[in-house]
Design an enzyme around this catalytic site. Structure first.
Site, mmCIF file in Angstrom:
data_model
loop_
_atom_site.group_PDB
_atom_site.id
_atom_site.type_symbol
_atom_site.label_atom_id
_atom_site.label_comp_id
_atom_site.label_asym_id
_atom_site.label_seq_id
_atom_site.Cartn_x
_atom_site.Cartn_y
_atom_site.Cartn_z
ATOM 1 N N CYS A 121 0.863 -1.181 0.000
ATOM 2 C CA CYS A 121 0.000 0.000 0.000
ATOM 3 C C CYS A 121 0.899 1.230 0.000
ATOM 4 C CB CYS A 121 -0.893 -0.002 1.240
ATOM 5 S SG CYS A 121 -2.251 1.185 1.115
ATOM 6 N N CYS A 123 -0.120 4.231 1.684
ATOM 7 C CA CYS A 123 -0.518 5.236 2.689
ATOM 8 C C CYS A 123 0.542 5.545 3.736
ATOM 9 C CB CYS A 123 -1.848 4.872 3.345
ATOM 10 S SG CYS A 123 -1.793 3.361 4.313
ATOM 11 N N CYS A 131 -4.018 6.091 0.107
ATOM 12 C CA CYS A 131 -3.449 4.805 -0.321
ATOM 13 C C CYS A 131 -3.004 4.793 -1.782
ATOM 14 C CB CYS A 131 -4.444 3.684 -0.062
ATOM 15 S SG CYS A 131 -4.902 3.566 1.672
ATOM 16 N N LYS A 197 -12.339 -5.075 2.308
ATOM 17 C CA LYS A 197 -11.780 -4.186 3.329
ATOM 18 C C LYS A 197 -12.731 -3.008 3.516
ATOM 19 C CE LYS A 197 -7.738 -1.354 4.386
ATOM 20 N NZ LYS A 197 -6.339 -1.072 4.066
ATOM 21 N N GLU A 235 -16.137 -8.020 -4.797
ATOM 22 C CA GLU A 235 -14.704 -7.746 -4.632
ATOM 23 C C GLU A 235 -13.912 -9.052 -4.568
ATOM 24 O OE1 GLU A 235 -12.886 -5.093 -4.687
ATOM 25 O OE2 GLU A 235 -14.084 -3.353 -4.101
ATOM 26 N N LYS A 250 -11.712 -7.784 6.393
ATOM 27 C CA LYS A 250 -11.109 -6.872 7.370
ATOM 28 C C LYS A 250 -12.037 -5.707 7.632
ATOM 29 C CE LYS A 250 -7.290 -3.731 7.665
ATOM 30 N NZ LYS A 250 -6.337 -2.977 6.945
ATOM 31 N N SER A 276 -6.345 -3.335 14.577
ATOM 32 C CA SER A 276 -5.776 -2.615 15.719
ATOM 33 C C SER A 276 -6.820 -2.194 16.749
ATOM 34 C CB SER A 276 -5.005 -1.395 15.218
ATOM 35 O OG SER A 276 -5.850 -0.545 14.446
ATOM 36 N N TYR A 315 -2.746 -8.898 16.470
ATOM 37 C CA TYR A 315 -1.702 -8.330 17.328
ATOM 38 C C TYR A 315 -1.545 -9.162 18.603
ATOM 39 C CZ TYR A 315 -2.379 -4.619 13.974
ATOM 40 O OH TYR A 315 -2.491 -3.932 12.793
#
Ligand code: PBG
Length: 325
Positions: A121, A123, A131, A197, A235, A250, A276, A315
């Site tokens: 990406c 970004c 992005c 996404k 998609e 996501k 996150s 994470y």
């Protein structure tokens, strides 16, 4: 047949029975550990919005690779924080870019033991934080961005990345990357497409960590609207047709229905990204003593697995060995 002939509790009687019959046990080997590599620091820097998480300097990435393997986790996902950002995100496809340097270090240390995944990406590398490249009005230019994503993927694989994961949500990005990879003789490199996404508030802490918050506007003209189901299916189908080897949904927790649909609709591995904000919510509650962290993490990952995810990017992978049932 019904009660009293049927007693559902018979198969729940002991721990051994429950474990034996568990349909959704999460193995560390199906988790992927994200690593933020920052080329501007010399010591790990805590990420305030993600308690317990750090940005690492380049010479600490090998240690993080070891952390993953010690946990039984076989894959890492690399994100870069570059020293310089510019309008066209040059740092993303620079030969000596931060992710490329990190991948080289990991590759030379771990050979084939560790699966290195590169997030593809722009970004984190653009000064405006979008992005893709933008025009004078600030609109993100789809087709102009594709070549840059293709170059990013090739430079990452040259540096040692095993799987490329495009997350820019540009139309045609999987096809463009496939063509770039094949032209560079990387026809064996799989593409993990961030297909479904959604434009999500749960990316907030990540944008802090990667310094990638857009300077103006938002990502709603390229990431998906939260209520959409048919777009997710399209998609994913388009990405398979463009050559995606694996599909991603996501975030995970607010989109378990989409994970489940993906699993029942497509015969490719389905990956869910436990993002996150989902990590930070659990962490914040745990730090306050409001929930038990180990059992909450277990329950979250089990839920994502039960919905149909084959692999989970999380994470929590950092501590998972002690926490999984
Ligand atoms: C890059 C990218 C983002 C995430 C993964 N890749 C940020 C975004 O789209 O704003 C988010 C991951 C997370 O929140 O954990 N485009």
């Amino acid at each position: 047949m019904s009660f009293p002939n049927v007693r559902m509790r018979r198969l729940r009687r002991t721990e051994a029975l429950r474990t034996m019959l568990d349909q959704s046990q999460v193995q560390p080997s199906s988790l992927i550990y994200p690593i933020f590599v920052d080329e501007t620091i010399t010591e790990p820097v805590p990420i305030v919005t993600m308690p317990g998480y750090f940005r690492y300097p380049l010479d600490r990435v090998v240690d993080e690779g070891k952390v993953a393997l010690e946990q039984g986790v076989r894959g890492v996902l690399l994100f870069g924080v570059p020293a310089k950002k510019d309008e066209v995100g040059s740092g993303a496809y620079a030969r000596n870019g931060v992710v490329q340097k990190a991948a080289k270090k990991l590759r030379s240390q771990f050979k084939e033991d560790l699966v290195i995944i590169g997030d593809v990406c722009l970004c984190e590398y653009t000064d405006h934080g979008h992005c893709g490249v933008i025009d004078k009005e600030g609109a993100v230019q789809n087709d102009e961005t594709l070549e840059l994503l293709g170059k990013t993927a090739v430079s990452q694989v040259e540096a040692g990345v095993d799987i490329v994961a495009p997350s820019a949500m540009m139309d045609g990005q999987v096809l463009a990357i496939r063509e770039f990879l094949d032209d560079a003789d990387f026809e064996q490199t799989p593409i993990l497409a961030y297909s479904a996404k959604y434009a999500s508030a749960f990316y907030g802490p990540f944008r802090d960590a990667a310094e990638s918050t857009p300077k103006f506007g938002n990502r709603k003209s390229y990431q998906m609207s939260q209520g959409s189901v048919h777009e997710a299916l399209r998609e994913m189908e388009l990405d398979i047709n463009e050559g995606a080897d694996m599909l991603m949904v996501k975030p995970a927790l607010a989109y378990l229905d989409i994970i489940s649909l993906a699993k029942s609709s497509f015969d490719v591995p389905i990956v869910a990204y436990n993002v996150s904000g989902e990590y930070s919510m659990v962490k914040a509650a745990a730090l306050n003593g409001w929930i038990d962290e180990a059992s909450a993490v277990n329950e979250v990952l089990t839920g994502i697995k039960r919905a149909g995810a084959d692999l989970i990017i999380t994470y929590h992978a950092k501590n998972v060995k002690d926490w999984l049932k």
